[in-house]
Structures are given as C-alpha cells and as structure tokens.
Design a protein around this motif. Sequence first.
Motif, mmCIF file in Angstrom:
data_model
loop_
_atom_site.group_PDB
_atom_site.id
_atom_site.type_symbol
_atom_site.label_atom_id
_atom_site.label_comp_id
_atom_site.label_asym_id
_atom_site.label_seq_id
_atom_site.Cartn_x
_atom_site.Cartn_y
_atom_site.Cartn_z
ATOM 1 N N CYS A 113 29.702 -28.213 19.166
ATOM 2 C CA CYS A 113 28.393 -28.176 18.284
ATOM 3 C C CYS A 113 27.582 -29.205 18.939
ATOM 4 O O CYS A 113 27.850 -30.346 19.350
ATOM 5 N N ARG A 114 26.291 -28.743 18.889
ATOM 6 C CA ARG A 114 25.160 -29.642 19.268
ATOM 7 C C ARG A 114 24.113 -29.583 18.228
ATOM 8 O O ARG A 114 23.124 -30.445 18.113
ATOM 9 N N GLN A 115 24.241 -28.933 16.986
ATOM 10 C CA GLN A 115 23.421 -28.905 16.099
ATOM 11 C C GLN A 115 24.021 -28.746 14.632
ATOM 12 O O GLN A 115 25.407 -28.310 14.899
ATOM 13 N N ALA A 116 23.554 -29.437 13.811
ATOM 14 C CA ALA A 116 24.200 -29.623 12.389
ATOM 15 C C ALA A 116 23.331 -28.848 11.587
ATOM 16 O O ALA A 116 21.907 -28.969 11.431
ATOM 17 N N ARG A 117 23.575 -28.348 10.285
ATOM 18 C CA ARG A 117 23.225 -28.068 9.009
ATOM 19 C C ARG A 117 23.688 -28.696 7.816
ATOM 20 O O ARG A 117 24.836 -29.145 7.742
ATOM 21 N N LEU A 118 22.680 -28.904 6.760
ATOM 22 C CA LEU A 118 23.027 -29.396 5.655
ATOM 23 C C LEU A 118 21.930 -28.937 4.709
ATOM 24 O O LEU A 118 21.009 -28.302 4.965
ATOM 25 N N PHE A 163 16.680 -34.247 10.848
ATOM 26 C CA PHE A 163 16.813 -33.000 10.344
ATOM 27 C C PHE A 163 15.399 -32.504 10.138
ATOM 28 O O PHE A 163 14.688 -33.053 9.738
ATOM 29 N N THR A 164 15.284 -31.038 10.312
ATOM 30 C CA THR A 164 14.081 -30.349 10.133
ATOM 31 C C THR A 164 14.412 -29.343 9.113
ATOM 32 O O THR A 164 15.432 -28.774 9.258
ATOM 33 N N PRO A 165 13.342 -28.768 8.332
ATOM 34 C CA PRO A 165 13.439 -27.796 7.151
ATOM 35 C C PRO A 165 13.794 -26.504 7.896
ATOM 36 O O PRO A 165 13.075 -26.215 8.994
ATOM 37 N N LEU A 166 14.673 -25.656 7.670
ATOM 38 C CA LEU A 166 14.806 -24.372 7.903
ATOM 39 C C LEU A 166 14.214 -23.220 6.870
ATOM 40 O O LEU A 166 13.304 -22.622 7.226
ATOM 41 N N LEU A 186 17.689 -26.039 3.097
ATOM 42 C CA LEU A 186 18.496 -25.681 4.252
ATOM 43 C C LEU A 186 17.776 -26.600 5.524
ATOM 44 O O LEU A 186 16.703 -26.340 5.780
ATOM 45 N N MET A 187 18.423 -27.328 6.077
ATOM 46 C CA MET A 187 18.010 -28.428 6.948
ATOM 47 C C MET A 187 18.920 -28.424 8.299
ATOM 48 O O MET A 187 20.186 -28.360 7.981
ATOM 49 N N ARG A 188 18.298 -28.316 9.530
ATOM 50 C CA ARG A 188 18.968 -28.409 10.658
ATOM 51 C C ARG A 188 18.658 -29.698 11.628
ATOM 52 O O ARG A 188 17.393 -30.013 11.535
ATOM 53 N N GLY A 189 19.722 -30.209 12.125
ATOM 54 C CA GLY A 189 19.232 -31.262 13.219
ATOM 55 C C GLY A 189 20.097 -31.332 14.449
ATOM 56 O O GLY A 189 21.147 -30.691 14.556
ATOM 57 N N GLU A 190 19.451 -31.725 15.603
ATOM 58 C CA GLU A 190 20.120 -31.942 16.634
ATOM 59 C C GLU A 190 20.871 -33.276 16.954
ATOM 60 O O GLU A 190 20.418 -34.090 16.471
#
Length: 183
Positions: A108-113, A135-138, A160-164
């Motif tokens: 894993c290199r990215q996470a979602r929350l 984190f940035t919005p998806l 839903l957001m994703r972060g490196e």
Amino acid sequence: MAPASPSALPALAALPSLADLERRAAGGGLLLRLQVSDRLGIRGLRVVVARSRPQQPPLLLGELKGWALPTTAGLQLDTMRVQGQDIATVGPLIWAATGAWALECTPCRQARLLAIRDDPRQHRRLVRYFERLGFTPLRDLGAGPLDLALRLVWGGTGLLMRGELVEVLRRSVRRLEWIAPGP
C-alpha cells in the motif's frame, strides 16, 4: 514486506521507521502497539496508543482501525478515536505509525478514509483535519443507489478521501516534532 519503489526510497529514508516511532513513544511514556491479523489476504490493523501506569493496566489514549488489501491503493482506514488528557502527541503518533507500517509491511502506498457526515460542523472539522494530514477529496458518498456498496463498507455518508502514505507520514512526523514529548 513489499519493497518501496525506487523513486520513493529517498523520501522514505528521511522518515522514521515504525521501530523509531515506538522508541519515541516509549521515551514520552507512551506505549505504541499494532495488532495485525491476516484473513484471506486482507490484513486487519489496529493501532493503539496507551500511557503506562505503575501498578495498573495501561490507559488507552487512542486507536485507529482499518484493513489493507494487497494493492498500492489498498489501505482503508475506518475508525479513529482519541481520548483523555495530555493527548497532543496521540493523533500524530497514530497516523505516523499507520503510515510507517503500511509502507514497511504492505504494498500500500495510498490510503482511503471517509470523513463521516453526521453533523455539518463536525464534518467540516474532519475534512480540514484530514486535509492537513495530506488527504484529498475523491467524492461524496450520499444516498444514491450507486453509493450503496461504498456506504456499506464505510458505514455512512460523507466525503471519501485519499492520501499518499509518504505524505501522511511526513506531515504526522512534522507535527510530532513541534509537540513536546509527553511525561
């Protein structure tokens, strides 16, 4: 353990390892522990920070739960809770440990929350908090039929957001550096 991509190696070398973070926590009187389970290729994760107490069980200060799928975008973070007094280091420590573990032990290199949308004011605070972590919005998860599957996974509506993970780890460590160690 999945090897880091060559372009990520210099960035990772400057960041603390999970063992480094555990030592830093212990130096501040905190216990940092990870519980990892593996079922059918899905790794469950629980990160816990507690304060040692003489002659008593440790006092739970915070925890984060999630799971990791064996993909670069596979870390899914579900529940985070921080409680108690003198807890300024707890949140950044949990985020840093989560990022370090994922980068060291998974592909894993990215996470979602999901920034849950229960109360509008609290939702805005969550979004700002997660954005400060990188984190940035998806997309918004609402009541539409196309959102049903994701709502079942995350347990509600929200953003839903994703972060490196390298960036989440970097920002968390930066916050730890300006917070004085706890007692």
